[in-house]
Design an enzyme around this catalytic site. Sequence first.
Site, PDB file in Angstrom:
ATOM      1  CB  THR A 116     -18.350  10.697 -12.236  1.00  0.00           C
ATOM      2  OG1 THR A 116     -18.515  12.103 -12.400  1.00  0.00           O
ATOM      3  CG2 THR A 116     -16.895  10.459 -11.859  1.00  0.00           C
TER       4      THR A 116
ATOM      5  CD  GLU B 147     -16.247  16.838 -11.970  1.00  0.00           C
ATOM      6  OE1 GLU B 147     -15.038  17.050 -11.811  1.00  0.00           O
ATOM      7  OE2 GLU B 147     -17.047  17.723 -12.309  1.00  0.00           O
TER       8      GLU B 147
ATOM      9  CE1 TYR C 207     -16.694  11.584  -6.749  1.00  0.00           C
ATOM     10  CE2 TYR C 207     -16.593  12.711  -8.858  1.00  0.00           C
ATOM     11  CZ  TYR C 207     -17.224  11.832  -7.998  1.00  0.00           C
ATOM     12  OH  TYR C 207     -18.387  11.208  -8.400  1.00  0.00           O
TER      13      TYR C 207
ATOM     14  CE  LYS D 122     -16.952   7.932  -7.840  1.00  0.00           C
ATOM     15  NZ  LYS D 122     -18.002   6.924  -7.695  1.00  0.00           N
TER      16      LYS D 122
END
Length: 340
Positions: free
Chosen positions: A125, A127, A148, A152
């Site tokens: 991601t 992010e 999160y 990841k």
Amino acid sequence: MKTALITGITGQDGSYLAEYLLSLGYAVYGFVRPSSFDPNEKLEDFLGKTPVKLVYGDLRDLTSIERALREIKPDEIYNLAAQSHVGVSFKAPETTWEINYHGVGRLVHAIMHEAPNARLYQASTSEMFGSSPPPQSETTPFHPVSPYAEAKMRAHLDFIVGYRERENRWNASGILFNHESPRRGKTFVTRKITIALSKIKLGVQDILELGNLDAKRDWGFAGDYVKAMHKILQQPVPKDYVIGTGEYHSVRDFVNAAAKTLDMSITWEGTGANEIGIDTKTGKVIVRVNREFFRPTETSDLLADPTRAHNELDWKPEVNFGQLVEMMSQSDFQKIQKTL
Ligand code: NAP
Ligand code: G4F
């Protein structure tokens, strides 16, 4: 005929990917969590009665992963399962790590033993770039700012890149920027906006409360992005790719665009937590900021530089920002109108 196993098949991306792979002639298996709900019902909402075969399992349960791989012997594995909500990850960090980090580790180890020739796609991601300034490409440093994103990023580095380099595994990450659709989860900001404005327009909701209106995201259409996932697994060598549109908009821009497609317009007044959006036609306040929806730390500006995907995958998005907002707003408006 190739065989694909999709984890997270009941989610937004899983459903589009299943449809796409079926259209290419794949045998598609979905790895679904055992629960009191019939997973077929959730899938049927999205896919109708498509020939997807389901196996029960959970990324927190190694035995279930091994059994699924042993039974299916997939050629391609798409790991889309995750606790995928950034805001929730601050409230449930251990669950997030258990699924988004350790779950990937379990899957990679199980593949080595049970399906050693399979290719693995990992749903990484944007992010992970966190506070790195835009635009972000494959060479941009990672600076994650949420549990999160941290989970990841570590899964990407330890299990995808690490096992590719040390163990010669066929693992590749798609580093996907935000992608949306009428199937997007209702707690993500785009869907929250299109549902709320539709209800306001139909007179069954008064106000939409949001957090950070200034955050900018590179929003694309999920149906386009699953094609990139498939292309990544067809490459001669495993490599990671940034997937996005190369254009970004603020949350406020998204609200304005959604309002426009519903024949509404919004006048903004005030700043920060006191900002409000007024329905220009009625003079009523219909958007307000609520601190409850702010995150402890925020990724404010995400903008893809998808040059590698353009050049090497020959991938470009087909749906632009305006078309995406229109598709989502009209879908929610029509669905809600039918229930009234
Ligand atoms: P989503 O709609 O939230 O779907 C998540 C899926 O994961 C659901 O099918 C869910 O199953 C499943 N799942 C959750 N925990 C699990 C577990 N412990 N074991 C097995 N399955 C589990 O997410 P999405 O938007 O489709 O995104 C797909 C993937 O891409 C996620 O990994 C996400 O982090 C990543 N990603 C998404 C975006 C985006 O903008 N959409 C961008 C970059 C990366 P249930 O139905 O049982 O809950
Ligand atoms: O829609 P969001 O919750 O998506 P976010 O945090 O960007 O995460 C999504 O995209 C990631 C890729 O970049 C994926 F990896 C991840 O799995 C997920 O699919 O929030 C978008 C922005 C944020 O800046 C958030 O602070 O909208 C802001 N926002 C403002 N008000 C809100 C709200 N977000 C939510 N969910 N709800 C609000 O009321």
